[in-house]
Write an enzyme that holds these catalytic residues in place. Structure first.
Site, PDB file in Angstrom:
ATOM      1  N   ARG A 180       0.756  -1.335   0.149  1.00 45.50           N
ATOM      2  CA  ARG A 180      -0.042   0.019   0.044  1.00 45.50           C
ATOM      3  C   ARG A 180       0.960   1.328  -0.016  1.00 45.50           C
ATOM      4  O   ARG A 180       0.332   2.107  -0.669  1.00 45.50           O
ATOM      5  CB  ARG A 180      -0.817  -0.118   1.172  1.00 45.50           C
ATOM      6  CG  ARG A 180      -2.147   0.922   1.058  1.00 45.50           C
ATOM      7  CD  ARG A 180      -1.745   2.324   1.600  1.00 45.50           C
ATOM      8  NE  ARG A 180      -1.308   2.129   3.163  1.00 45.50           N
ATOM      9  CZ  ARG A 180      -0.513   2.908   3.705  1.00 45.50           C
ATOM     10  NH1 ARG A 180       0.235   4.204   2.764  1.00 45.50           N
ATOM     11  NH2 ARG A 180      -0.062   2.616   4.757  1.00 45.50           N
ATOM     12  N   TRP A 217      14.023   8.622   5.356  1.00 44.54           N
ATOM     13  CA  TRP A 217      12.957   7.752   5.160  1.00 44.54           C
ATOM     14  C   TRP A 217      12.138   7.732   4.193  1.00 44.54           C
ATOM     15  O   TRP A 217      10.885   8.221   4.183  1.00 44.54           O
ATOM     16  CB  TRP A 217      12.056   8.131   6.846  1.00 44.54           C
ATOM     17  CG  TRP A 217      12.874   8.049   7.848  1.00 44.54           C
ATOM     18  CD1 TRP A 217      13.226   9.163   8.756  1.00 44.54           C
ATOM     19  CD2 TRP A 217      13.868   7.006   8.586  1.00 44.54           C
ATOM     20  NE1 TRP A 217      14.169   8.602   9.921  1.00 44.54           N
ATOM     21  CE2 TRP A 217      14.287   7.199   9.828  1.00 44.54           C
ATOM     22  CE3 TRP A 217      13.760   5.613   7.836  1.00 44.54           C
ATOM     23  CZ2 TRP A 217      15.262   6.421  10.588  1.00 44.54           C
ATOM     24  CZ3 TRP A 217      14.518   4.711   8.751  1.00 44.54           C
ATOM     25  CH2 TRP A 217      15.300   5.150   9.923  1.00 44.54           C
ATOM     26  N   PRO A 271      16.561  14.237   8.212  1.00 44.76           N
ATOM     27  CA  PRO A 271      17.183  13.691   9.604  1.00 44.76           C
ATOM     28  C   PRO A 271      17.080  14.452  10.727  1.00 44.76           C
ATOM     29  O   PRO A 271      16.605  13.774  11.786  1.00 44.76           O
ATOM     30  CB  PRO A 271      18.735  13.507   9.316  1.00 44.76           C
ATOM     31  CG  PRO A 271      18.731  13.543   7.791  1.00 44.76           C
ATOM     32  CD  PRO A 271      17.796  14.611   7.263  1.00 44.76           C
ATOM     33  N   GLU A 319       3.887  10.315   8.181  1.00 36.53           N
ATOM     34  CA  GLU A 319       2.935  11.153   7.635  1.00 36.53           C
ATOM     35  C   GLU A 319       2.216  11.869   8.772  1.00 36.53           C
ATOM     36  O   GLU A 319       0.828  11.839   8.519  1.00 36.53           O
ATOM     37  CB  GLU A 319       2.056  10.582   6.576  1.00 36.53           C
ATOM     38  CG  GLU A 319       2.851  10.396   5.287  1.00 36.53           C
ATOM     39  CD  GLU A 319       2.415   9.931   4.146  1.00 36.53           C
ATOM     40  OE1 GLU A 319       0.890  10.381   3.810  1.00 36.53           O
ATOM     41  OE2 GLU A 319       2.657   8.950   3.588  1.00 36.53           O
ATOM     42  N   ARG A 335      -2.470  10.777   3.477  1.00 38.50           N
ATOM     43  CA  ARG A 335      -3.177  10.554   4.769  1.00 38.50           C
ATOM     44  C   ARG A 335      -4.377   9.831   4.664  1.00 38.50           C
ATOM     45  O   ARG A 335      -4.926   9.264   5.618  1.00 38.50           O
ATOM     46  CB  ARG A 335      -2.946  11.898   5.648  1.00 38.50           C
ATOM     47  CG  ARG A 335      -1.776  11.991   6.470  1.00 38.50           C
ATOM     48  CD  ARG A 335      -1.689  13.470   7.092  1.00 38.50           C
ATOM     49  NE  ARG A 335      -0.439  13.857   7.649  1.00 38.50           N
ATOM     50  CZ  ARG A 335      -0.097  14.856   7.761  1.00 38.50           C
ATOM     51  NH1 ARG A 335      -0.665  16.154   7.289  1.00 38.50           N
ATOM     52  NH2 ARG A 335       1.249  15.245   8.031  1.00 38.50           N
TER      53      ARG A 335
END
Length: 387
Positions: free
Chosen positions: A94, A166, A138, A367, A247
């Site tokens: 997903r 990330w 970071p 998020e 989101r």
């Protein structure tokens, strides 16, 4: 007539015929192509790239964008159902679709020029061009306004310096939507992977989202042409607008993870015999599973109403925050409880609960952490910013 244990309030009856067809199509893909391989992929720390072409062929990349750009023109509820069924397989699958659709294709469509839309969106919908989204740094985390990555004009180009962390799809990506500080505020750029000075470094040793590619991005005097700047937005509203879209999908995804865990534990507790009776025959197990069904039902109703608000053009970011907070917390609690009901068997990737529980540690964080969304609602209630 017996109720569907995964849809106790018959929410499916509230869906349109098209929405049900979308859900059924993605459910079949998840059952036939994702679930048989995803446990091994997670254990190996491997994203199943072989599924990208099939995902694209099903029209799951940019599914809500207009057909002229390669999208499917689907409504928000259909996109939510796509996220739910994919995450029933694995959060990593997903996440791949969410990043491609909501964080990469959406900003090109919403903030880009017509030339940029035609250059990239059809190929992205076809899975020929993969994108990633570079916002988090970071030292930044929940404070994107503190970003240090910057861009400076140099003739007809921009020179970008900094790093992002990330980043889902980072080492898969052909392009990166990178948000940077400029003299004119925060702006977005489409950085192509072969631009000199741009590198992606995959992050290993993860215990979550192992069937997903996560990377750090580095920009060392990367020269980006003006034609790759997203011209139609400036400031944090650009990346935050993308995050609202993503989101929204995340409010649906964890419902699928929770359903997968409940489905597994219902079957297991009926077969597992302890003290001369199935575990499912005990009051404690039934109370736990009833609580799971209650929370799944509430999450389903929350996301469906959110989707209807979105499709009516009335969805507010704070409503997305409430649903993301509630549904991620619901799913991670259920995954952990299911792992417990599975006993020792629950710690292996032969079962789904531990994998979903570990994945949801990331989903509840990225998020917008749970705390951030709680503070968003607190601000909405009080009118006071406590960040």
């Amino acid at each position: 007539m017996a109720l569907n244990p995964y849809d106790l309030f018959d929410i499916r009856s509230l869906l349109t015929e098209e929405e049900r067809a979308v859900q059924d199509t993605v459910a079949r893909f998840t059952d036939e192509r994702v679930r048989p391989i995803i446990g091994d992929a997670f254990a190996e720390g491997r994203f199943p790239r072989e599924l990208i072409a099939e995902i694209a062929d099903l029209g799951l990349l940019g599914s809500s964008l207009p057909e002229e750009y390669g999208g499917g023109g689907l409504n928000g509820v259909s996109y939510g159902l796509i996220c739910q069924e994919l995450e029933r397989g694995d959060s990593g699958i997903r996440s791949f679709v969410s990043v491609q659709s909501s964080l990469c294709m959406y900003p090109i469509y919403a903030y880009g020029s017509e030339e940029q839309r035609m250059r990239w969106l059809p190929d992205m919908a076809a899975g020929k061009v993969i994108g990633c989204f570079g916002l988090t740094e970071p030292q930044g985390g929940s404070d994107p306004g503190a970003m240090k990555t910057n861009a400076k004009r140099d003739g007809g180009d921009w020179v970008l310096n900094g790093s992002k962390m990330w980043i889902t799809n980072g080492n898969l990506a052909d392009i990166a939507i990178v948000w940077v500080q400029t003299e004119d505020g925060i702006q977005g750029f489409v950085v192509e992977k072969d631009f000199p000075g741009f590198t992606a470094q995959e992050i290993h040793k993860k215990m979550s989202l192992r069937a997903s590619v996560t990377s750090a991005l580095f920009l060392d005097n990367v020269r980006v042409p003006e034609a790759n700047r997203l011209p139609n937005v400036k400031g944090l509203k650009g990346p935050l607008g993308c995050l609202t879209q993503a989101r929204y999908g995340i409010t649906w995804g964890p419902i699928g993870a929770a359903i997968a865990c409940l489905d597994e534990v219902l079957a297991y507790t009926k077969e597992r015999i302890l003290f001369d009776r199935p575990v499912a025959a005990t009051q404690s197990a039934q109370i736990k599973m009833a609580e799971m069904a209650r929370r799944i039902t509430l999450a389903q109703l929350l996301s469906l109403q959110l989707g209807r608000l979105k499709d009516a053009g009335n969805m507010q970011p704070a409503q997305v925050s409430l649903a993301k907070w509630n549904n991620c917390r619901m799913a991670i609690d259920i995954a952990r409880e299911c792992r417990d009901l599975l006993g020792g068997a629950g710690i292996t990737t032969e079962h789904a609960a531990i994998r979903h529980a570990l994945n949801l540690e990331s989903v509840i964080t990225y998020e917008g952490t749970e705390t951030v969304h709680q503070l968003v609602i607190g601000r909405e209630l009080t009118g006071i910013n406590a960040f």
